[in-house]
Design an enzyme around this catalytic site. Structure first.
Site, PDB file in Angstrom:
ATOM      1  N   GLU A   3      70.675   1.813  45.413  1.00  0.00           N
ATOM      2  CA  GLU A   3      70.829   0.420  45.002  1.00  0.00           C
ATOM      3  C   GLU A   3      72.166   0.206  44.294  1.00  0.00           C
ATOM      4  OE1 GLU A   3      68.253  -2.843  42.361  1.00  0.00           O
ATOM      5  OE2 GLU A   3      68.105  -0.700  41.908  1.00  0.00           O
ATOM      6  N   LYS A  37      65.837  -9.019  46.994  1.00  0.00           N
ATOM      7  CA  LYS A  37      64.840  -8.374  46.146  1.00  0.00           C
ATOM      8  C   LYS A  37      63.852  -9.391  45.587  1.00  0.00           C
ATOM      9  CE  LYS A  37      64.774  -5.087  42.239  1.00  0.00           C
ATOM     10  NZ  LYS A  37      65.682  -4.290  41.379  1.00  0.00           N
ATOM     11  N   CYS A  94      64.184  -1.115  44.693  1.00  0.00           N
ATOM     12  CA  CYS A  94      63.840  -0.608  43.360  1.00  0.00           C
ATOM     13  C   CYS A  94      62.505  -1.138  42.841  1.00  0.00           C
ATOM     14  CB  CYS A  94      64.986  -0.867  42.394  1.00  0.00           C
ATOM     15  SG  CYS A  94      64.969   0.244  40.953  1.00  0.00           S
TER      16      CYS A  94
END
Length: 295
Positions: free
Chosen positions: A42, A115, A152
């Protein structure tokens, strides 16, 4: 179809050109090892700037069409014939996202994901920088299979993994930046982190790959140690390859996606699902049915 996947990890500094050069070298090294899908961590272009809140860091963001690293990676992907999910800090209009583009083995962009789950903890000040993603979960067709990607904090949510599996993903990929906790300095989340994603692999019967960063990064008297431990899990949730906590590393493993598909079909997990009973997860507090009754 056999596919070889690479999980990678590297340290980052504020020499952004060096970070990008290092990432490109890692892609080449992974391709030399036979990898066809290569996962970088990331926000690999920079240190993890979310350690603290600093308005100057918004200057790091670029629009998808103007992002220079993506353009460089398109050339590399086409040259090496590999699939590259590329993490970047995205500017779109007046807002900012933590995003991924998927570059196929011919250098074309096949998709874009923002995300969905944005953390807000000491050292993980992401809500200051990123709006919650508006793309929804996605699965992307590539030359080497259909892949699902979470970023993540997305990796802690089984709903995200299941949604991507239902969309036909054959492999789940999670680029990551995780390390120590400021408010729990003696707590090591590494095993919990791995076990959660290995559960996604076992529950959805597909490989899971995670790439984390390594090294110590500091900003405004705050310091964070990233613990690496990037890994590849098979479709049963078993670790087949794991990196250490400190070294820049490349892991590879080959999977037979057709064999895994047959196993997933024969195990019956998706056949026996009862989505008519899952209304509770459509609300934050589990009271979806009660709310429908009152409407």
């Amino acid at each position: 179809m056999n596919v070889t996947i690479a999980a990678t990890q590297m340290a980052c500094t504020w020499d952004l050109d060096k970070n990008i050069e290092k990432a490109i070298n890692i892609v080449h090294q992974s391709a030399d090892l036979g990898a066809e899908i290569i996962l970088l961590q990331e926000l690999f272009e920079t240190p993890y700037f979310c350690i603290d809140t600093n308005n100057e860091h918004f200057n790091l963001a670029k629009t998808l069409t103007e992002q220079p690293t993506i353009k460089k990676m398109q050339v590399v992907a086409k040259d090496r014939g590999v699939v590259l999910p590329i993490s970047f800090f995205e500017k779109s209009g007046l807002v900012y996202f933590n995003s991924i583009v998927v570059i196929d083995a011919d250098g074309s962009i096949v998709g874009h994901y923002r995300k969905s789950h944005i953390p807000d903890f000491p050292l993980y000040e992401e809500k200051f920088y990123f709006s919650p993603g508006d793309t929804g979960f996605r699965a992307f067709d590539t030359r080497f299979g259909r892949i699902g990607i979470g970023i993540c904090w997305d990796q802690w949510f089984p709903e995200a993994a299941r949604a991507m599996a239902l969309m036909g993903a054959e492999i789940l990929l999670y680029p990551t930046a995780i390390g120590n906790e400021l408010d729990q300095p003696d707590f090591d989340s590494k095993n919990h982190w791995q076990t959660t994603m290995r559960g996604h692999a076992a529950a959805n019967i597909m490989p899971v790959i995670a790439s984390n960063r390594i090294g110590n990064e500091s900003s405004n008297n705050l310091s964070m140690e990233f613990y690496g431990s990037s890994f590849i899990s098979n479709h049963l949730g078993e670790l087949v390859s794991e990196a250490d906590r400190e070294s820049e590393n490349i892991l590879t493993h080959t999977f037979d996606l057709d064999e895994i598909s047959r196993f997933r079909r024969d195990w019956g997990v998706f056949r026996d699902r009862r989505p008519d009973l899952y209304e509770g997860i459509l609300s934050l507090d589990g009271n979806r049915t009660q709310k429908i009754d009152h409407e």
